[in-house]
Design an enzyme around this catalytic site. Structure first.
Site, PDB file in Angstrom:
ATOM      1  N   LYS A   1       0.836  -1.198   0.000  1.00 43.73           N
ATOM      2  CA  LYS A   1       0.000   0.000   0.000  1.00 43.73           C
ATOM      3  C   LYS A   1       0.871   1.248   0.000  1.00 43.73           C
ATOM      4  O   LYS A   1       2.007   1.201   0.474  1.00 43.73           O
ATOM      5  CB  LYS A   1      -0.855   0.029   1.281  1.00 43.73           C
ATOM      6  CG  LYS A   1      -2.005  -0.962   1.306  1.00 43.73           C
ATOM      7  CD  LYS A   1      -2.826  -0.829   2.562  1.00 43.73           C
ATOM      8  CE  LYS A   1      -3.953  -1.849   2.602  1.00 43.73           C
ATOM      9  NZ  LYS A   1      -5.000  -1.596   1.603  1.00 43.73           N
TER      10      LYS A   1
ATOM     11  N   ARG B   1     -10.603 -11.361   1.623  1.00 40.50           N
ATOM     12  CA  ARG B   1     -11.440 -12.422   1.035  1.00 40.50           C
ATOM     13  C   ARG B   1     -10.723 -13.763   1.045  1.00 40.50           C
ATOM     14  O   ARG B   1     -11.352 -14.813   1.112  1.00 40.50           O
ATOM     15  CB  ARG B   1     -11.864 -12.004  -0.383  1.00 40.50           C
ATOM     16  CG  ARG B   1     -10.714 -11.774  -1.326  1.00 40.50           C
ATOM     17  CD  ARG B   1     -11.102 -10.963  -2.545  1.00 40.50           C
ATOM     18  NE  ARG B   1     -11.155  -9.529  -2.266  1.00 40.50           N
ATOM     19  CZ  ARG B   1     -11.491  -8.615  -3.173  1.00 40.50           C
ATOM     20  NH1 ARG B   1     -11.825  -8.969  -4.405  1.00 40.50           N
ATOM     21  NH2 ARG B   1     -11.508  -7.335  -2.835  1.00 40.50           N
TER      22      ARG B   1
HETATM   23  N1  BES Z   1      -8.275  -3.713   4.304  1.00 42.60           N
HETATM   24  C1  BES Z   1      -8.376  -3.281   2.970  1.00 42.60           C
HETATM   25  C2  BES Z   1      -9.642  -2.475   2.710  1.00 42.60           C
HETATM   26  C3  BES Z   1      -9.664  -1.086   3.283  1.00 42.60           C
HETATM   27  C4  BES Z   1      -8.937  -0.069   2.693  1.00 42.60           C
HETATM   28  C5  BES Z   1     -10.470  -0.797   4.351  1.00 42.60           C
HETATM   29  C6  BES Z   1      -9.000   1.199   3.209  1.00 42.60           C
HETATM   30  C7  BES Z   1     -10.543   0.488   4.852  1.00 42.60           C
HETATM   31  C8  BES Z   1      -9.802   1.482   4.289  1.00 42.60           C
HETATM   32  C9  BES Z   1      -8.414  -4.474   2.036  1.00 42.60           C
HETATM   33  O1  BES Z   1      -7.657  -5.562   2.403  1.00 42.60           O
HETATM   34  C10 BES Z   1      -7.870  -3.996   0.736  1.00 42.60           C
HETATM   35  O2  BES Z   1      -6.723  -3.671   0.699  1.00 42.60           O
HETATM   36  N2  BES Z   1      -8.700  -3.979  -0.299  1.00 42.60           N
HETATM   37  C11 BES Z   1      -8.304  -3.521  -1.579  1.00 42.60           C
HETATM   38  C12 BES Z   1      -8.882  -4.462  -2.597  1.00 42.60           C
HETATM   39  C13 BES Z   1      -8.342  -4.248  -3.978  1.00 42.60           C
HETATM   40  C14 BES Z   1      -6.878  -4.640  -4.038  1.00 42.60           C
HETATM   41  C15 BES Z   1      -9.155  -5.082  -4.928  1.00 42.60           C
HETATM   42  C16 BES Z   1      -8.828  -2.114  -1.760  1.00 42.60           C
HETATM   43  O3  BES Z   1      -9.950  -1.827  -1.311  1.00 42.60           O
HETATM   44  O4  BES Z   1      -8.120  -1.288  -2.307  1.00 42.60           O
HETATM   45 MN    MN Z   2      -5.623  -5.363   1.773  1.00 46.31          MN
END
Ligand code: BES
Ligand code: MN
Ligand code: ZN
Length: 500
Positions: free
Chosen positions: A279, A353
């Site tokens: 990230k 997931r």
């Molecule tokens: N934990 C995150 C989702 C999230 C992001 C929750 C920001 C709250 C604030 C999750 O694991 C994630 O990283 N999801 C990705 C999915 C994408 C790679 C398809 C996302 O939402 O960017």
């Molecule tokens: Mn994630």
């Protein structure tokens, strides 16, 4: 904080403070009218001077009000009756409790559950007041010493002393106390730093609850046991971390042995760096909150145990840390889930997931009446719905309706999104049964579509709490949502006996 409800003689009681409400445009609530009468019109006189108008946020501390034995009376603004709802009512109570603590008052009588409103019964006002007081009392453990609230004990005045109504009011406090405890448990777990609240720590907490509650049995599966069960998808996320994964199963037996349980599954990623698909740095610290789904189902278990609900509930928490490392999953890796279906990991940041799918498959063994998973699953949900409702997706409309109703009743709302087959195509992979991401469009829905491939045999719903699990900015902190929604859903499964 000690909170109880009773009918109090406001004239003779000797309290440090009695809290009463003033409505918009100087109108008095019932208890304010009573105090006004006892004090020979003192309150009306004060209002005429214009020191407080009655808007939400207003408050005025009065000393030595004539006709009363109590030292102080706190007037708090309650706004317009027509605008009263869960949120505004809790704001009113929160304002009152903050003002009491600022005045260093330790014990008070609060008489605010007398607002006439179609949406909130007076007994529901008792429950919401209790919830709000506990919420305002919470301090993160690391900071508790310096900032503890002075208010330690509250008697909620309830004028209607008919025995059936008073019985309901007492139940309302009991529910509020149980919710306060469960929700603050969830907040504390959420707020703990990622280097402290690891999968091992979560497992340890779950074992501690087991010791406090006789109807609760907790089992922890370690990595070897998960390997044996074939949880290849879950384990692929844990591979890049130095801290081992844990699979927590909490079984609450409040119902008959043969009663099929309700299963709650919570995403327990104790830190989500994104893994190899790392990230960006901004606000990455907030990914310690990526176990708030786990915290909310564990908190709900605390509430359920406090209330001794007459049903069976199982809580499942797959817990891992998602880190980049030489051993970590790479984009393009293919993993085999417990269900036997294969997954191409196109993005290691779509890890939630990957752990939930194996937990959902595992849940089948309980033959559940319903399974609800709770997860901070997608940033897309924050974009779609913001910080107010949880995103809800389900393969059974009846279950979705029950959850929506529980959200409305508790004030902890959800909003449904479509789980249409049309979206399933976005998960196509040339190298496995499915990919773990579905592209830019409808990210919350494709995440749920992914999970739906593991819940074909289940009456299942998914709550995406990415937008509601914590607050950012100056008030940064876990909210403990959706403990109220989940508790309400479970109470409603026990018949009418928990409605207030
Ligand atoms: N934990 C995150 C989702 C999230 C992001 C929750 C920001 C709250 C604030 C999750 O694991 C994630 O990283 N999801 C990705 C999915 C994408 C790679 C398809 C996302 O939402 O960017
Ligand atoms: Mn994630
Ligand atoms: Zn995540």
């Amino acid at each position: 904080m000690e909170i109880s409800v009773k009918t109090i003689n406001l004239e003779t009681v000797k309290s440090a403070c009695i809290v009463i409400g003033v409505l918009d445009k100087h109108k008095l609530t019932d208890s304010a009218k009573r105090i006004d009468h006892l004090s020979n019109g003192f309150i009306t006189q004060i209002l005429r001077r214009g020191d407080i108008s009655g808007e939400i946020g207003d408050s005025l501390m009065l000393h030595d009000v004539p006709g009363l034995k109590s030292a102080r009376v706190l007037l708090v603004g309650c706004g317009k009756l027509s605008e009263l709802n869960h949120k505004t009512f809790q704001t009113i109570v929160t304002n009152a409790s903050t003002t009491l603590s600022q005045a260093k008052i330790k014990s008070a009588i609060i008489s605010l559950a007398d607002l006439d409103n179609n949406l909130l019964s007076n007994t529901m006002q008792i429950r919401l007041a209790t919830e709000a007081l506990h919420q305002n009392d919470y301090r993160f453990s690391g900071l508790k010493k310096e900032m503890a609230a002075s208010l330690k004990s509250v008697s909620l005045h309830f004028a209607d002393n008919r025995s059936a109504v008073m019985k309901k009011a007492k139940l309302a406090v009991q529910i509020g106390n149980a919710l306060g405890k469960g929700r603050n448990t969830a907040r504390e777990l959420g707020n703990l730093a990622g280097n402290i609240c690891t999968p091992t720590y979560l497992a340890k907490q779950a074992t501690l609850y087991d010791k406090s509650y006789s109807k609760l049995k907790t089992t922890i599966l370690n990595q070897k046991e998960m390997e044996k069960l074939g949880m290849g998808s879950l384990l692929s996320v844990a591979k890049g971390s130095r801290t081992p994964p844990k699979f927590i199963v909490m079984q609450y037996s409040g119902g008959k042995k043969a009663d099929r349980p309700y299963v709650l599954v919570g995403k327990g990623v104790t830190f989500d760096s994104g893994g190899i698909s790392i990230k960006p740095g901004a606000a990455m610290d907030e990914m310690k909150y990526d176990m708030c789904g786990a915290a909310s189902v564990m908190g709900t278990m605390v509430t359920v145990n406090e209330l001794k609900l007459p049903i069976n509930v199982v809580c499942i928490v797959p817990s891992v840390e998602n880190m980049p490392d030489g051993a970590a999953s790479k984009p393009g890796d293919v993993v085999t889930s417990m269900s036997g279906q294969t997954i191409e990991v196109l993005n290691t940041d779509a890890e939630g997931r990957l752990i939930l799918c194996d937990a959902l498959t595992y849940s089948e063994k309980f033959k559940p009446k319903a399974v609800i998973d709770v997860a901070t699953l997608t940033g897309a949900c924050v974009i779609a719905l913001g910080a107010h409702p949880a995103g809800l997706l389900s393969n059974q409309q009846k279950l979705a309706d029950q959850i929506l109703a529980a959200g409305t009743a508790s004030g902890d709302r959800a909003w449904q999104m479509p789980l249409w087959d049309d979206y399933q195509d976005q998960l196509k992979s040339n190298f496995a049964d499915m990919a773990n991401i579905g592209g830019r469009e409808a990210g919350t829905i494709t995440a749920a579509c992914f999970l739906s491939r593991f819940t074909k045999k289940l009456n299942w719903a998914h709550l995406d709490i990415a937008g509601i699990a914590w607050l950012g900015g100056a008030q940064k902190g876990a909210t403990g949502r959706p403990v109220p929604l989940l508790t309400q859903y479970l109470m409603e499964r026990c018949g009418k006996q928990y409605s207030v």
